[in-house]
Design an enzyme around this catalytic site. Structure first.
Site: not given
Length: 787
Positions: A729, A370, A686, A363
């Site tokens: 997005k 972490t 895209s 991500g």
């Protein structure tokens, strides 16, 4: 002037060669190399004339070029060339010269293409009244040379035979200086001394100086030999002692440390293969001579092996409810990873023989990858070791170095196990997507064995050379993007994706975790600093724009610092922040409030892009001018985006009439497609529908709705293909105030993975063809009414 000589002089211009680190004396022959262009020019000029030239030493022997007369000594030697040897296919030459007389450099008369100089010839005549003194100095020089030859071990028989019959003090001084070792500066002093008697006296002093140096060197050599003899004697006696002990049947161990190592290995609960290997190494240590380098290597190896937790392990806390509560207390949201940990513990409870798991938390930065890994270790009651893999290029960093290398040590995995003190820790491998590779190997290839549950039960570190069971280790890796992780390594891990946080999630995280943490860190309590929800939303919306919460925490920390400073200065006792009161602490807002809608514009389309730090709004601007059909693409675009633009242009040409576009636009119009923020590289397929919509809008002069954003790949036939990164997005669209998002029809199942807050706030339109995108994004009806 000394009464022993009478000096006469005359001047002449000679070709000049500057020597580096050598001197030539009158009456002596010397062979030296000529390689510089100016020196070769002077040599050729001398050979073409009377074969005489002037040789003088440079003051700085390391200098490559001569800068002027100041860089040369004043006294040199006028020489006659005897032989020049040129080697074919090589630059430069070897030259043999014979010194004729000393010369005084009056001035340089030329520098190009070679040096020429006006030289004053210096001649000396011996005064007969000094013959007795000269004979005494010559005999003294002879005696000193005999002693010098004896102490240095050099053969100076020829030198001694040549100077003994001579009565010329100047010649003897020059001859001796030319043929024994002296520093360049010392030889130059002899050359510059024009009085023969003083010259020979100077040479005698220099020989005495060399004799003193030889005496010091001899004493140092004798002392070193004495110490070496003592060390050899001690080694011999210790070897005799060990032989005697073996004959008496005593333990073959040699020294107390071998006994200590044997006791430590016997006391430690080690696997049989490990214990046998260590006992073998202890036996090798016992046979090593005293002070050997190999014994130090063996001791280091034994020490590290004894520190490895071969069988030591911690007991897992298998209370799933307690573990889930601990994870909830540390982190807001992140339901997938929390459920995965609970599932792992449930399986361990029902099947204790279950091996460790390998998770990859994927991500954007700042989303808690972490920190959740560290919380998992605390919640499960396991030891923790964290390894940062970012920037590692050496395969030995993972698997270790062979113990025979100088400074060898175990790899980072075994070093982490050693540090944790447990064979089943939670091992966090941070930034696994930042691994590199070069001539030292590929670290990701070394991780293939460690991160494979079918192989890591026999993991071998190069330093240990013993198998270690990693199957009980709970591996957790973190990464920002999966495209840079090698496929074979990614296949071994279970990927858990982290989405960016919505504003409401950020608000909850800030209230429950970030603000209390920073208040405590800065010595504040809840009464001294309070921030209401309105102010926190303003920080989120106007001072940060990110997928994670790292920048948000930094802004809260800034508020805490300034509040603490104001309290200490006595400006106020407490601070209560509301919406609109942040500018005095954080300065002007960095981002404007998100605006939805707005006036429709021709040629401006909102696209959506995925980056490693989350989703972003990516605008496309299209301009059309009269021209000859040129296509200009700017904005630091990659090859894939350029190909998308060409594909969109081909589609529009094929359907120009249906789209309301002049069919001859590709002949009489120039098109410029630009993506702002040109310093940022952009690439990916895209943006295809975004570019196509902008082109149709500009060519047909139809405005585009500004409350609509879109993403999707386009084909020549007008099909809209699926894309990745939909979750990020859509969050970017929500942050930008967009109402409607157009996505490929094949991405409709991915809507289930989108946060419910985002899904409820946005209107999604699925499109399988470009026609659907254009109908939703273009304001055709409005244009017809205006006309």
């Amino acid at each position: 002037m000394d009464t022993e000589t009478t000096i006469t002089s005359r001047s002449r211009i000679y070709p000049l060669i500057a020597l580096r680190g050598i001197c030539v004396f009158p009456g002596m022959r010397l062979i030296f190399d000529v390689d510089r262009d100016d020196a070769m020019g002077a040599l050729d000029a001398a050979m073409a004339a009377d074969q005489t030239l002037f040789l003088v030493a440079q003051r700085d022997a390391a200098a490559e070029t001569v800068t002027g007369a100041d860089s040369l000594f004043k006294i040199g030697t006028i020489c006659r060339i005897h032989q020049v040897l040129r080697v074919p296919d090589e630059e430069g030459a070897k030259v043999m010269v014979e010194g004729v007389s000393r010369g005084y450099l009056e001035r340089l008369t030329g520098t190009k293409p070679y040096f020429t100089a006006q030289v004053e010839l210096v001649e000396t005549e011996v005064n007969p009244r000094t013959a007795v003194k000269a004979e005494a100095l010559i005999r003294q020089c002879y005696g000193l040379l005999e002693k010098y030859a004896q102490n240095s071990g050099l053969d100076l028989g020829d030198v001694l035979r040549d100077i003994l019959p001579s009565t010329d003090a100047g010649y003897v001084a020059d001859y001796v200086t030319q043929n024994i070792y002296m520093r360049h500066e010392q030889k130059q002093l002899v050359l510059e001394e024009l009085r023969p008697m003083r010259r020979l006296a100077l040479v005698n002093r220099l020989i005495r100086w060399e004799l003193d140096i030889l005496d010091v060197e001899q004493s140092i050599h004798e002392e070193a030999a004495k110490r070496m003899k003592q060390v050899q004697r001690e080694m011999f006696l210790r070897e005799q002692l060990r032989t005697i002990q073996a004959e008496l049947g005593e333990d073959e161990g040699y020294g107390d440390d071998t006994e200590e190592y044997r006791a430590a290995v016997a006391k430690a609960d080690l696997p049989k293969e490990v214990a046998d290997k260590l006992f073998k190494e202890i036996g090798r240590l016992a046979k090593q001579p005293f002070g050997s380098a190999e014994s130090a290597v063996i001791r280091s190896y034994l020490d590290i092996c004894l520190e490895i937790p071969w069988k030591t392990e911690t007991e897992d806390d298998l209370d799933t409810a307690a573990v889930r509560a601990a994870l909830d207390a540390d982190h807001f949201g992140l339901e997938k990873i929390k459920e995965r940990v609970v599932e792992y513990l449930a399986v361990r409870k029902l099947a204790p023989e279950q091996k460790g798991s390998i998770l990859c938390l994927l991500g954007p930065p700042g989303t808690g990858k972490t920190s959740i890994a560290l919380s998992i270790a605390r919640a499960m009651g396991r030891k923790l070791c964290r390894i940062s893999l970012g920037g590692i290029h050496d395969e030995a960093e993972i698997r270790g170095h062979r113990k025979t290398y100088v400074g060898a040590m175990p790899g980072r995995i075994m070093a982490g196990i050693q540090q944790a003190g447990s064979r089943n820790p939670v091992m966090v491998l941070d930034e696994i997507d930042k691994l590199g590779s070069d001539y030292r190997g590929d670290p990701s290839a070394a991780l293939l064995e460690a991160l494979d549950p079918e192989q890591n039960s026999q993991f071998r570190d190069h330093f240990l050379e013993l198998p270690f069971d990693l199957s009980d280790v709970f591996f957790i890796t973190t990464a920002n993007a999966a495209d840079t992780i090698p496929p074979a390594l990614l296949d071994r891990m279970e990927v858990v994706e982290f989405a960016g946080y919505t504003d409401e999630e950020k608000l909850a995280i800030a209230k429950d975790h970030l603000l209390p943490k920073q208040r405590k860190k800065h010595g504040l309590n809840g009464n001294q600093l309070r921030i209401n929800d309105g102010a926190m939303r303003e920080i989120i919306a106007r001072y940060t724009r990110e997928s994670g919460v790292r920048k948000l925490e930094q802004r809260i920390a800034e508020i805490c610092r300034k509040t603490a400073a104001g309290i200490v200065a006595g400006q106020f006792k407490s601070k209560y922040l509301r919406a609109g009161s942040l500018e005095e602490l954080l300065g002007p807002a960095k981002y404007k409030d998100a605006k939805s809608g707005g006036d429709a514009e021709v040629g401006l389309v909102h696209g959506l892009a995925w980056t490693r730090v989350g989703g972003e709004m990516l605008d496309a601007e299209v301009g059309v001018m009269d021209g000859s059909g040129k296509l200009e693409l700017t904005g630091n675009l990659g090859d894939v985006m350029k190909e998308s633009a060409r594909a969109a242009l081909t589609y529009i040409r094929a359907h120009a009439a249906a789209l309301g576009v002049d069919p001859a636009f590709y002949k009489n119009k120039d098109i410029h497609i630009h993506f702002p923020e040109g310093a940022v590289p952009k690439d990916g397929p895209s943006a295809g529908v975004t570019i196509c919509t902008g082109l149709v809008s500009a060519l047909a002069n139809v405005p585009v709705r500004q409350d609509v954003a879109m993403t999707g790949e386009i084909t020549l036939l007008g099909r809209v293909l699926p894309i990745g990164g939909l979750r990020e997005k859509t969050m970017a669209a929500l942050r930008a105030g967009i109402h409607t998002v157009i996505i490929p029809a094949e991405n409709e199942p991915d809507l289930n993975e989108i946060d419910q807050t985002v899904r409820a706030a946005l209107n999604f339109i699925t499109a399988s063809r470009v026609d659907t995108v254009l109908d939703a994004a273009l304001c055709r009806e409005k244009t017809d009414d205006q006309n």
